[in-house]
Design a protein around this motif. Structure first.
Motif, short mmCIF file in Angstrom:
data_model
loop_
_atom_site.label_atom_id
_atom_site.label_comp_id
_atom_site.label_asym_id
_atom_site.label_seq_id
_atom_site.Cartn_x
_atom_site.Cartn_y
_atom_site.Cartn_z
N ARG A 47 0.84 -1.21 0.00
CA ARG A 47 0.00 0.00 0.00
C ARG A 47 0.87 1.25 0.00
O ARG A 47 1.57 1.55 0.96
N THR A 48 0.78 1.98 -1.09
CA THR A 48 1.61 3.16 -1.28
C THR A 48 1.37 4.18 -0.18
O THR A 48 2.32 4.79 0.32
N LEU A 49 0.11 4.38 0.21
CA LEU A 49 -0.20 5.36 1.26
C LEU A 49 0.46 4.95 2.58
O LEU A 49 1.05 5.78 3.27
N ALA A 50 0.37 3.68 2.94
CA ALA A 50 0.98 3.21 4.18
C ALA A 50 2.49 3.40 4.13
O ALA A 50 3.11 3.80 5.13
N LEU A 51 3.09 3.12 3.00
CA LEU A 51 4.53 3.28 2.85
C LEU A 51 4.93 4.75 2.97
O LEU A 51 5.91 5.09 3.64
N ALA A 52 4.16 5.64 2.34
CA ALA A 52 4.45 7.07 2.41
C ALA A 52 4.29 7.59 3.85
O ALA A 52 5.10 8.40 4.31
N THR A 91 0.07 2.63 10.31
CA THR A 91 -0.47 1.38 10.86
C THR A 91 -1.92 1.20 10.45
O THR A 91 -2.32 0.10 10.04
N ALA A 92 -2.71 2.26 10.55
CA ALA A 92 -4.12 2.17 10.15
C ALA A 92 -4.25 1.84 8.67
O ALA A 92 -5.09 1.01 8.29
N ALA A 93 -3.42 2.44 7.83
CA ALA A 93 -3.49 2.17 6.39
C ALA A 93 -3.05 0.74 6.08
O ALA A 93 -3.57 0.13 5.14
N ALA A 94 -2.12 0.21 6.85
CA ALA A 94 -1.63 -1.15 6.58
C ALA A 94 -2.62 -2.22 7.01
O ALA A 94 -2.72 -3.26 6.37
N VAL A 95 -3.37 -1.98 8.09
CA VAL A 95 -4.28 -3.02 8.58
C VAL A 95 -5.70 -2.85 8.06
O VAL A 95 -6.54 -3.71 8.28
N TYR A 96 -6.00 -1.74 7.38
CA TYR A 96 -7.35 -1.49 6.86
C TYR A 96 -7.81 -2.66 6.01
O TYR A 96 -7.03 -3.19 5.23
N PRO A 97 -9.03 -3.11 6.12
CA PRO A 97 -10.18 -2.62 6.87
C PRO A 97 -10.34 -3.26 8.25
O PRO A 97 -11.27 -2.96 8.96
N VAL A 98 -9.40 -4.12 8.66
CA VAL A 98 -9.54 -4.80 9.95
C VAL A 98 -9.00 -3.89 11.05
O VAL A 98 -7.86 -3.45 10.99
N MET A 99 -9.84 -3.62 12.06
CA MET A 99 -9.42 -2.80 13.18
C MET A 99 -8.92 -3.66 14.34
O MET A 99 -7.90 -3.36 14.94
#
Length: 160
Positions: A47-52, A91-99
């Motif tokens: 996930r590019t967003l999580a990496l950024a 962290t939120a972007a990497a685990v999305y959609p599971v909380m």
């Protein structure tokens, strides 16, 4: 950032020690996270967003150390803010959609969709947020304006 004298010296010393602790413990916490959630690192890489956001966290940590080394307290504070925000968001972007992941039965995990409220209630909340958030920002701006500059220590015999 807002202090001077002996309090500022103690705060800078504590800031350096705590920044080192954070830099050492961050990888340990990441390893612990991957043991609980084996999909974390692969998702982070995909996930590019999580990496950024992870890169922003790393940049914030670097800014924290640079600010501490140069005695630029505001830069160190803002670097720590970017680190915390970037780390949380990555962290939120990497685990999305599971909380919350259910270890024994992944189908019972709490997802963003299963935890979301009623759409009508969310619209009402968004309406109040649109009013309340600008008010909170305005209040914060007023507080920063009133309390601008450094806080001076009370002279001997003054204060409580």
């Amino acid at each position: 950032w807002k202090t001077d004298g002996p309090l500022q010296a103690r705060s800078r010393t504590a800031g350096r020690r705590l920044a080192i602790a954070v830099a050492v413990l961050w990888p340990a916490v990441t390893i612990a996270t991957t043991r609980v959630n084996g999909d974390f690192l692969p998702a982070l890489a995909r996930r590019t967003l999580a990496l950024a956001l992870g890169a922003a966290a790393l940049g914030g940590l670097a800014a924290l150390f640079a600010g501490l080394a140069r005695g630029r307290d505001r830069a160190a504070f803002l670097g720590s803010c970017v680190f915390l925000a970037g780390l949380s968001a990555a962290t939120a972007a990497a685990v999305y959609p599971v909380m919350l992941r259910e270890a024994s039965n992944p189908s019972r995990s709490m997802t963003v969709h299963s935890a979301a409220g009623d759409p009508a209630g969310l619209r009402v909340a968004l309406g109040w947020f649109a009013i309340g958030f600008p008010l909170a920002l305005a209040y914060l701006a007023v507080l920063f304006r009133i309390h601008r500059g450094k806080a001076a220590a009370a002279a001997d015999g003054e204060g409580y």
